[in-house]
Design an enzyme around this catalytic site. Structure first.
Site, PDB file in Angstrom:
ATOM      1  N   THR A  18       5.093  -4.095  23.138  1.00  0.00           N
ATOM      2  CA  THR A  18       6.368  -3.426  22.716  1.00  0.00           C
ATOM      3  C   THR A  18       7.079  -3.827  24.187  1.00  0.00           C
ATOM      4  O   THR A  18       8.409  -3.939  23.643  1.00  0.00           O
ATOM      5  CB  THR A  18       6.165  -1.928  22.752  1.00  0.00           C
ATOM      6  OG1 THR A  18       5.096  -1.483  21.597  1.00  0.00           O
ATOM      7  CG2 THR A  18       7.495  -1.160  22.176  1.00  0.00           C
ATOM      8  N   ARG A  22       0.994  -5.765  29.305  1.00  0.00           N
ATOM      9  CA  ARG A  22       0.396  -4.772  30.158  1.00  0.00           C
ATOM     10  C   ARG A  22      -1.029  -4.921  30.192  1.00  0.00           C
ATOM     11  O   ARG A  22      -1.687  -4.873  29.210  1.00  0.00           O
ATOM     12  CB  ARG A  22       0.928  -3.519  29.721  1.00  0.00           C
ATOM     13  CG  ARG A  22       2.277  -3.230  30.068  1.00  0.00           C
ATOM     14  CD  ARG A  22       2.912  -1.635  29.814  1.00  0.00           C
ATOM     15  NE  ARG A  22       4.231  -1.928  29.690  1.00  0.00           N
ATOM     16  CZ  ARG A  22       4.883  -0.732  29.269  1.00  0.00           C
ATOM     17  NH1 ARG A  22       3.956   0.470  28.777  1.00  0.00           N
ATOM     18  NH2 ARG A  22       6.311  -0.773  29.141  1.00  0.00           N
ATOM     19  N   SER A 113       5.838   0.513  33.133  1.00  0.00           N
ATOM     20  CA  SER A 113       6.840   1.633  32.876  1.00  0.00           C
ATOM     21  C   SER A 113       6.154   2.796  33.337  1.00  0.00           C
ATOM     22  O   SER A 113       5.994   3.176  34.197  1.00  0.00           O
ATOM     23  CB  SER A 113       7.259   1.586  31.409  1.00  0.00           C
ATOM     24  OG  SER A 113       7.951   2.582  31.042  1.00  0.00           O
ATOM     25  N   HIS A 114       5.770   3.907  32.493  1.00  0.00           N
ATOM     26  CA  HIS A 114       5.577   5.238  32.456  1.00  0.00           C
ATOM     27  C   HIS A 114       3.857   5.242  32.679  1.00  0.00           C
ATOM     28  O   HIS A 114       3.413   6.347  33.060  1.00  0.00           O
ATOM     29  CB  HIS A 114       5.660   6.094  31.562  1.00  0.00           C
ATOM     30  CG  HIS A 114       5.139   5.244  30.112  1.00  0.00           C
ATOM     31  ND1 HIS A 114       6.151   4.345  29.453  1.00  0.00           N
ATOM     32  CD2 HIS A 114       4.596   5.599  29.220  1.00  0.00           C
ATOM     33  CE1 HIS A 114       5.626   4.027  28.531  1.00  0.00           C
ATOM     34  NE2 HIS A 114       4.537   4.853  28.363  1.00  0.00           N
ATOM     35  N   LYS A 126       7.452  -8.599  32.540  1.00  0.00           N
ATOM     36  CA  LYS A 126       8.026  -8.673  31.115  1.00  0.00           C
ATOM     37  C   LYS A 126       9.390  -9.770  31.587  1.00  0.00           C
ATOM     38  O   LYS A 126       9.794  -9.800  32.913  1.00  0.00           O
ATOM     39  CB  LYS A 126       8.621  -7.568  30.422  1.00  0.00           C
ATOM     40  CG  LYS A 126       9.300  -6.833  31.461  1.00  0.00           C
ATOM     41  CD  LYS A 126      10.102  -5.781  30.390  1.00  0.00           C
ATOM     42  CE  LYS A 126      10.607  -4.655  31.282  1.00  0.00           C
ATOM     43  NZ  LYS A 126      11.408  -3.535  30.580  1.00  0.00           N
ATOM     44  N   ASP A 280       9.448   2.977  36.110  1.00  0.00           N
ATOM     45  CA  ASP A 280      10.543   1.859  36.361  1.00  0.00           C
ATOM     46  C   ASP A 280      11.925   2.183  35.893  1.00  0.00           C
ATOM     47  O   ASP A 280      12.922   1.455  35.952  1.00  0.00           O
ATOM     48  CB  ASP A 280      10.018   0.664  35.291  1.00  0.00           C
ATOM     49  CG  ASP A 280      10.203   1.021  33.911  1.00  0.00           C
ATOM     50  OD1 ASP A 280      10.246   2.078  33.589  1.00  0.00           O
ATOM     51  OD2 ASP A 280      10.696   0.294  33.316  1.00  0.00           O
ATOM     52  N   ASP A 282      13.704   3.617  33.431  1.00  0.00           N
ATOM     53  CA  ASP A 282      14.435   3.594  32.305  1.00  0.00           C
ATOM     54  C   ASP A 282      14.452   4.561  31.386  1.00  0.00           C
ATOM     55  O   ASP A 282      15.259   4.834  30.394  1.00  0.00           O
ATOM     56  CB  ASP A 282      14.256   2.210  31.285  1.00  0.00           C
ATOM     57  CG  ASP A 282      12.517   2.050  31.150  1.00  0.00           C
ATOM     58  OD1 ASP A 282      11.843   2.795  31.369  1.00  0.00           O
ATOM     59  OD2 ASP A 282      12.268   0.984  30.351  1.00  0.00           O
ATOM     60  N   THR A 345      10.537   0.063  16.621  1.00  0.00           N
ATOM     61  CA  THR A 345      10.369   0.609  18.136  1.00  0.00           C
ATOM     62  C   THR A 345      10.399  -0.330  19.211  1.00  0.00           C
ATOM     63  O   THR A 345       9.953  -1.453  19.114  1.00  0.00           O
ATOM     64  CB  THR A 345       8.922   1.099  18.247  1.00  0.00           C
ATOM     65  OG1 THR A 345       9.091   2.359  17.261  1.00  0.00           O
ATOM     66  CG2 THR A 345       8.644   1.842  19.606  1.00  0.00           C
ATOM     67  N   GLU A 364      15.929   5.867  21.994  1.00  0.00           N
ATOM     68  CA  GLU A 364      14.675   6.205  21.076  1.00  0.00           C
ATOM     69  C   GLU A 364      14.165   7.490  21.514  1.00  0.00           C
ATOM     70  O   GLU A 364      14.512   8.266  22.492  1.00  0.00           O
ATOM     71  CB  GLU A 364      13.594   5.192  21.974  1.00  0.00           C
ATOM     72  CG  GLU A 364      13.919   3.746  21.403  1.00  0.00           C
ATOM     73  CD  GLU A 364      12.834   2.615  21.845  1.00  0.00           C
ATOM     74  OE1 GLU A 364      11.869   2.798  20.978  1.00  0.00           O
ATOM     75  OE2 GLU A 364      12.732   2.340  23.095  1.00  0.00           O
ATOM     76  N   GLU A 365      13.386   8.109  20.667  1.00  0.00           N
ATOM     77  CA  GLU A 365      12.874   9.600  20.574  1.00  0.00           C
ATOM     78  C   GLU A 365      11.888   9.437  22.187  1.00  0.00           C
ATOM     79  O   GLU A 365      11.575  10.425  22.549  1.00  0.00           O
ATOM     80  CB  GLU A 365      11.893   9.786  19.414  1.00  0.00           C
ATOM     81  CG  GLU A 365      10.814   8.706  19.122  1.00  0.00           C
ATOM     82  CD  GLU A 365       9.714   8.585  20.103  1.00  0.00           C
ATOM     83  OE1 GLU A 365       9.256   9.345  20.423  1.00  0.00           O
ATOM     84  OE2 GLU A 365       9.349   7.265  20.153  1.00  0.00           O
ATOM     85  N   SER A 366      11.491   8.249  22.682  1.00  0.00           N
ATOM     86  CA  SER A 366      10.553   8.353  23.744  1.00  0.00           C
ATOM     87  C   SER A 366      11.199   8.446  24.925  1.00  0.00           C
ATOM     88  O   SER A 366      10.992   7.642  25.795  1.00  0.00           O
ATOM     89  CB  SER A 366       9.627   7.025  23.429  1.00  0.00           C
ATOM     90  OG  SER A 366      10.511   5.606  23.426  1.00  0.00           O
ATOM     91  N   ARG A 497       0.157   7.204  17.110  1.00  0.00           N
ATOM     92  CA  ARG A 497       1.537   8.413  17.131  1.00  0.00           C
ATOM     93  C   ARG A 497       2.192   8.866  15.779  1.00  0.00           C
ATOM     94  O   ARG A 497       2.281   8.113  14.688  1.00  0.00           O
ATOM     95  CB  ARG A 497       2.759   7.623  17.676  1.00  0.00           C
ATOM     96  CG  ARG A 497       2.657   6.812  19.321  1.00  0.00           C
ATOM     97  CD  ARG A 497       3.839   6.719  19.862  1.00  0.00           C
ATOM     98  NE  ARG A 497       3.555   5.663  21.012  1.00  0.00           N
ATOM     99  CZ  ARG A 497       2.993   5.823  22.062  1.00  0.00           C
ATOM    100  NH1 ARG A 497       2.530   7.225  22.217  1.00  0.00           N
ATOM    101  NH2 ARG A 497       2.715   5.016  22.998  1.00  0.00           N
TER     102      ARG A 497
HETATM  103  C1  G1P Z   1       6.363   3.147  23.626  1.00  0.00           C
HETATM  104  C2  G1P Z   1       7.499   3.900  23.188  1.00  0.00           C
HETATM  105  C3  G1P Z   1       8.862   3.180  22.676  1.00  0.00           C
HETATM  106  C4  G1P Z   1       9.303   2.247  24.027  1.00  0.00           C
HETATM  107  C5  G1P Z   1       8.009   1.830  24.613  1.00  0.00           C
HETATM  108  C6  G1P Z   1       8.497   1.061  26.175  1.00  0.00           C
HETATM  109  O1  G1P Z   1       6.106   2.417  22.970  1.00  0.00           O
HETATM  110  O2  G1P Z   1       7.105   4.709  21.872  1.00  0.00           O
HETATM  111  O3  G1P Z   1       9.843   3.867  22.033  1.00  0.00           O
HETATM  112  O4  G1P Z   1      10.156   1.528  23.869  1.00  0.00           O
HETATM  113  O5  G1P Z   1       6.820   2.604  24.914  1.00  0.00           O
HETATM  114  O6  G1P Z   1       8.966   2.227  26.927  1.00  0.00           O
HETATM  115  P1  G1P Z   1       4.493   2.248  22.145  1.00  0.00           P
HETATM  116  O7  G1P Z   1       3.573   2.721  22.939  1.00  0.00           O
HETATM  117  O8  G1P Z   1       5.054   3.412  21.163  1.00  0.00           O
HETATM  118  O9  G1P Z   1       4.380   1.009  21.137  1.00  0.00           O
HETATM  119 ZN    ZN Z   2       9.908   2.804  31.685  1.00  0.00          ZN
END
Ligand code: G1P
Ligand code: ZN
Length: 544
Positions: A18, A22, A113-114, A126, A280, A282, A345, A364-366, A497
């Site tokens: 996505t 990673r 990222s997270h 990326k 990161d 965002d 997504t 996005e909801e995330s 999810r």
């Molecule tokens: C997740 C989030 C998505 C976001 C991505 C990167 O991806 O659901 O909205 O863009 O992280 O931060 P997923 O693990 O669901 O593919």
């Molecule tokens: Zn991030």
């Protein structure tokens, strides 16, 4: 300068997900692993030769090592310049800002990222395109294909660059410009928001807030902008020093992982406003006094109010939300007479819409929201947006959100994550759903009647590209909806999810507990997808 050509062999697992490639740190530490991927970027992005690259990361473990490798490979691949953040740091939105501002040929961002950081945790890389946004699918596929045929890479034998000292350095003939990672970004924020109004709100002394940088990249950004430029008291930013392992935490701003900031909004003397950002920089989570703002609502509220803020005074062209994000934004778009696009997504799908001027705000909801100011979602931007809105409206967060619901209706919303499940089980569940699609419409569960069931596919309205298999949507005749999809960012097993949404237009029924309202949908999801039987889980690992 001496350069080496190093023979290598392809790795078969370098298809970006996505948001980039990673893997565990140890995976990246395999000989040639990082180098192969970077060489594939240089081989496929021919404009980089003789051009300028932006480089930085979220400061996690392996960041510095990887930066030095990439600098040496960039020199050997004949780039003329690399702009790198001091200490190898750049938040994802700041990298996007710098790529655009200096009209470079793209950027490499090092981040997972997270996801947690440290020697036993995750790393990522990326490529962002010259528009500042994540490489679109065509580009990531080209990079992946190239990795499959990789036989050699080029690397300079020059010494490491001193990343601490701002100014010009070189690797062979290539210029390396070490910049302050915050300056350009802070300047952009000043153009978008009414800093005077926010400053006065802090000065008045009655408004209290905290920002949790979660020991990740936004620390330096938040300290500079909130405390130094906007006059918030020192100590407003907590966990503000970026650490290689994020202090052992999980730098994901949600109710589960960012509990420290949540606690400051409840209990004794709760603050008026609180926010957090991720590894990161965002993502964002926004909270009021005893009040959590659902990210899908946040997107809709931003879209409905953007015209009050300096950077958006001319109004917004359109909105986009990722498919699983609640339909709250759709209602705003309808009321404003503008388009709301539903995309797969991942932020990369917003890029074309933003570039074409079809949308101004997207999310996005995330815990991701952003606008056309850069081509990434932007955590601190969202926080400043809310601060500006609070200064403008002179209302509490809760009042603003509840007022929005009264006007547009409330989309109750929750997400269930089943993490680390067996990949075969997860694929089996999705296959089972796929096979049920035809038979589901018309099925009744009490007052819930399935109206449609499909597997979401998206045709980009700008370049016509088709993305299929983006998640199962099941819609009900009362406007409720559930979505099933597998994560594309995990590094272990599979993550299922489940996104649940229920629309409530009646203001008298808008102040209930989300979990109570959503309960019937949870039961239906269980029945339709056989979650328990197929994954062995009777409850999700994270609820947001
Ligand atoms: C997740 C989030 C998505 C976001 C991505 C990167 O991806 O659901 O909205 O863009 O992280 O931060 P997923 O693990 O669901 O593919
Ligand atoms: Zn991030």
């Amino acid at each position: 300068m001496k350069t080496k050509t190093v023979p290598t062999q392809p790795f078969t697992d370098q298809r970006p997900g996505t948001s980039g490639l990673r893997k565990k740190v140890s995976h990246f530490q395999q000989e040639h692993y990082l180098e192969n991927f970077v060489q594939a970027i240089f081989d496929t992005q021919s404009d980089l030769g003789g051009g300028t690259l932006v480089l930085g990361g979220d400061g996690r473990y392996h960041n510095r090592t990887a930066i030095q490798v990439i600098l040496k490979m960039a020199a050997a691949n004949c780039l003329s310049e690399v702009i790198v953040g001091q200490g190898g740091l750049l938040s994802t939105p700041a990298a996007s800002c710098v790529i655009r501002k200096y009209k470079t040929q793209g950027g490499i961002i090092l981040s997972a990222s997270h996801n947690p950081g440290g020697p036993d945790a995750d790393f990522g890389i990326k490529f962002n395109a010259p528009n500042g946004g994540p490489a679109p699918e065509g580009m990531t596929e080209a990079i992946y294909k190239r990795t499959l045929e990789m036989q050699q890479y080029q690397i300079s034998e020059a010494p490491n660059v001193d990343l601490e000292s701002i100014g010009n350095h070189s690797v062979g003939d290539m210029l390396v410009r070490v910049i302050d990672p915050v300056d350009d970004y802070a300047e952009l924020m000043q153009e978008l928001f009414d800093f005077d109004a926010i400053h006065s709100m802090f000065n008045a002394g009655t408004f209290r807030m905290h920002f949790d940088a979660m020991h990740a990249i936004t620390g330096p950004y938040a300290s500079r902008i909130l405390e130094q430029m906007l006059g918030a008291p020192q100590g407003t930013v907590i966990n503000g020093t970026p650490l290689e392992d994020f202090g052992g935490g999980h730098p994901d701003p949600n109710l589960a992982h960012a509990h420290e900031i949540v606690e400051l909004t409840t209990g004794f003397e709760p603050v008026d406003f609180a926010a957090a950002s991720d590894g990161d920089g965002d993502r964002n989570m926004v909270l009021g006094k005893n009040f959590y703002v659902n990210p899908s609502d946040s997107l809709a509220i931003m879209a409905a109010n953007a015209h009050h803020l300096p950077g958006y005074r001319m109004g917004i062209a359109g909105i986009a939300r990722s498919m699983p994000t609640s339909q709250a934004a759709d209602r705003v778009a309808e009321a404003m007479g503008i388009e709301c696009y539903e995309t797969p997504t991942g932020w990369k799908f917003f890029g074309n819409l933003l570039d074409a001027g079809k949308i101004t705000i997207c999310g996005e909801e995330s815990f991701g929201t952003g606008s056309d100011h850069v081509r990434e979602k932007d955590g601190l931007w969202a926080v400043l947006f809310w601060l500006n809105l609070l200064a403008f409206k002179r209302q509490s967060v809760r009042k603003i959100v509840e007022g929005h619901w009264r006007r547009f209706g409330r989309n109750y919303y929750t997400r269930y994550d089943y993490e680390g499940i067996d990949t075969n089980d997860a694929n089996g569940l999705m296959e089972h759903l796929q096979n049920s699609l035809a038979s589901l419409p018309g099925t009744e569960f009490g007052q819930f009647v399935i109206q449609y069931a499909d597997n979401f596919s998206y045709t980009d309205p700008v370049d016509g590209s088709l993305s299929q298999n983006q998640g199962i949507r099941i819609g009900f005749s009362n406007g409720s909806r559930m979505v099933f999809r597998l994560s594309g960012t995990g590094t272990e097993g599979a993550t299922l999810r489940l996104y649940l949404e229920l629309f409530e237009p009646d203001p008298a029924k808008q102040l209930q507990q989300t979990s109570d309202v959503i309960a019937p949908l949870v039961a239906i999801a269980q029945e339709v997808a056989e979650i328990r039987q197929r994954t062995g889980r009777d409850k999700p690992s994270v609820i947001t």
